[in-house]
Each structure stands twice: as structure tokens, then as C-alpha cells.
Design an enzyme around this catalytic site. Structure first.
Site, PDB file in Angstrom:
ATOM      1  N   GLU A  79       0.829  -1.198   0.000  1.00 44.45           N
ATOM      2  CA  GLU A  79       0.000   0.000   0.000  1.00 44.45           C
ATOM      3  C   GLU A  79       0.868   1.254   0.000  1.00 44.45           C
ATOM      4  O   GLU A  79       1.816   1.362   0.770  1.00 44.45           O
ATOM      5  CB  GLU A  79      -0.935  -0.001   1.214  1.00 44.45           C
ATOM      6  CG  GLU A  79      -1.917  -1.167   1.238  1.00 44.45           C
ATOM      7  CD  GLU A  79      -2.902  -1.170   0.075  1.00 44.45           C
ATOM      8  OE1 GLU A  79      -3.037  -0.128  -0.606  1.00 44.45           O
ATOM      9  OE2 GLU A  79      -3.539  -2.216  -0.140  1.00 44.45           O
ATOM     10  N   CYS A 142      -8.261  -1.343   8.168  1.00 47.32           N
ATOM     11  CA  CYS A 142      -6.890  -1.411   7.663  1.00 47.32           C
ATOM     12  C   CYS A 142      -6.343  -0.005   7.392  1.00 47.32           C
ATOM     13  O   CYS A 142      -5.293   0.387   7.917  1.00 47.32           O
ATOM     14  CB  CYS A 142      -6.829  -2.246   6.388  1.00 47.32           C
ATOM     15  SG  CYS A 142      -7.070  -4.011   6.648  1.00 47.32           S
ATOM     16  N   HIS A 166      -1.206  -5.535   2.368  1.00 46.80           N
ATOM     17  CA  HIS A 166      -2.386  -6.403   2.300  1.00 46.80           C
ATOM     18  C   HIS A 166      -1.971  -7.763   1.718  1.00 46.80           C
ATOM     19  O   HIS A 166      -1.220  -7.818   0.741  1.00 46.80           O
ATOM     20  CB  HIS A 166      -3.467  -5.801   1.392  1.00 46.80           C
ATOM     21  CG  HIS A 166      -4.482  -4.996   2.132  1.00 46.80           C
ATOM     22  ND1 HIS A 166      -4.686  -3.645   1.900  1.00 46.80           N
ATOM     23  CD2 HIS A 166      -5.365  -5.339   3.101  1.00 46.80           C
ATOM     24  CE1 HIS A 166      -5.650  -3.199   2.696  1.00 46.80           C
ATOM     25  NE2 HIS A 166      -6.075  -4.206   3.439  1.00 46.80           N
TER      26      HIS A 166
END
Length: 198
Positions: A79, A142, A166
Site C-alpha cells: 500500500e 486497515c 495487504h
């Protein structure tokens, strides 16, 4: 070298959260020169956000890596950005629903990951592990934890590597990945992060 590593409990239709299993495995391992502070966070906005901030303050880690599961994705997702927004109709494990709610009022709209993403991507690709960059950490717990971790470090003036990864659900066929592969991927990422700081 001390790295804070977090995952999450099961939630909604995720009966087995691979990040909890990764954390449990890594908490039992010994890595020379590397101290892993491993904790499974509750999948609850406020509790998880407060806990990641407390862990950062208590342990003053050299890097922070947060893990989450994205069942529909078929690769390790690095991410790139955390957004100052909770916005989903799905409740967290405390029943809280957040729709278009800022995480930190008057906080920065976004924070970029400060992990050595290109280095992580190259290492995983070199081992044949599917990996992609992602600019969407979601708008659930998250992203909330990712944002709170980056915000806490900014407030403390600590420019250390921090980011979110993730993983897919567990499975031998796409979109899943075997748990052993995900454990190997996370171990590789932590070693690369440590090496980048030496």
C-alpha cells in the site's frame, strides 16, 4: 533493529484472518539482529487505532509494518497511501459503521508509505511471489490503522519506515495464496526493511 508488526483478528465473513496466523508464527521465531514486536489488533476502528499509537510510543520501533487481508486480491499488495477517511457500510467488530468520517479532524488528507517499497517489490518478485503496488488501502479498519500509525509518527517527529501490506486470503489457487508463501513474503519484507536501515 526493532520492527513493530501488526495483524488483525477475524471479522465479518473472514473466519480465518491470515494476518493473525502470520503474527502468531512470527512471534515464535528468532531472527538474529531483528526484534519483532508482533501483535494482533482487534478489528475495531477506535481500539485498533489507539493500540497502534500506544505500541509506537511504548516500543519506539525502528520501523512499523501493518498487515491486513484483502480477500479479493490475488497478490501481496504494497500500500502506497493512507487516507484520512473511514467510509464503508460494513461494521467493525464493535458494530461501528463509519461513513465519510475523517480519522483525525484537521489531519493531513493523506500520508504516503515510507517503507522501501521498490526494494520490497523487487525482493518478492525475485522469489516468484506475486506482488503489486496499491494506492487503495480501503476505507475500513486497515486504512484507519495505517493512517493512525503514520500520523502518530509524524506527531512524534520520527521519520522511520512505516507502511501497510495487504495479503490475499488463504488458498492454494488464485485469488488465495498458501499461508507458508505469505509468511515467507512478510519475513522477506522485514529483512529487506532492516537491511535498508543498516
Amino acid at each position: 533493529m526493532r520492527i513493530l508488526l501488526t495483524g488483525f483478528t477475524p471479522f465479518l465473513n473472514v473466519d480465518v484472518n491470515p494476518t493473525a496466523l502470520i503474527i502468531e508464527h512470527m512471534a515464535t521465531q528468532h531472527y538474529p539482529g531483528l526484534e519483532i514486536i508482533a501483535e494482533v489488533l482487534p478489528t475495531m476502528y477506535d481500539t485498533a487505532g489507539a493500540r497502534i499509537e500506544a505500541l509506537i510510543t511504548e516500543h519506539t520501533p525502528d520501523a512499523v509494518v501493518c498487515l491486513g487481508v484483502a480477500q479479493g486480491r490475488s497478490a501481496i499488495n504494497l500500500e502506497c497511501v493512507a487516507r484520512n477517511r473511514d467510509s464503508t457500510t460494513k461494521p467493525d467488530n464493535a458494530g461501528a459503521i463509519r461513513e465519510d468520517t475523517p480519522i483525525i479532524p484537521d489531519g493531513a488528507e493523506t500520508y504516503l508509505a515510507t517503507l522501501p517499497l521498490a526494494r520490497l517489490q523487487a525482493a518478492l518478485t525475485g522469489q516468484g511471489i506475486p506482488v503489486v503496488y496499491s494506492d487503495d488501502a480501503g476505507a475500513y479498519v486497515c486504512n484507519h490503522v495505517f493512517y493512525r500509525a503514520r500520523h502518530a509518527l509524524e506527531q512524534q517527529g520520527r521519520a522511520i519506515p512505516c507502511g501497510f501490506i495487504h495479503v490475499p486470503g488463504i488458498g492454494d489457487e488464485p485469488p488465495g495464496l498458501p499461508l507458508a508463501t505469505m509468511i515467507a513474503a512478510v519475513e522477506m519484507c522485514l529483512h529487506e526493511i532492516a537491511a535498508s536501515l543498516n
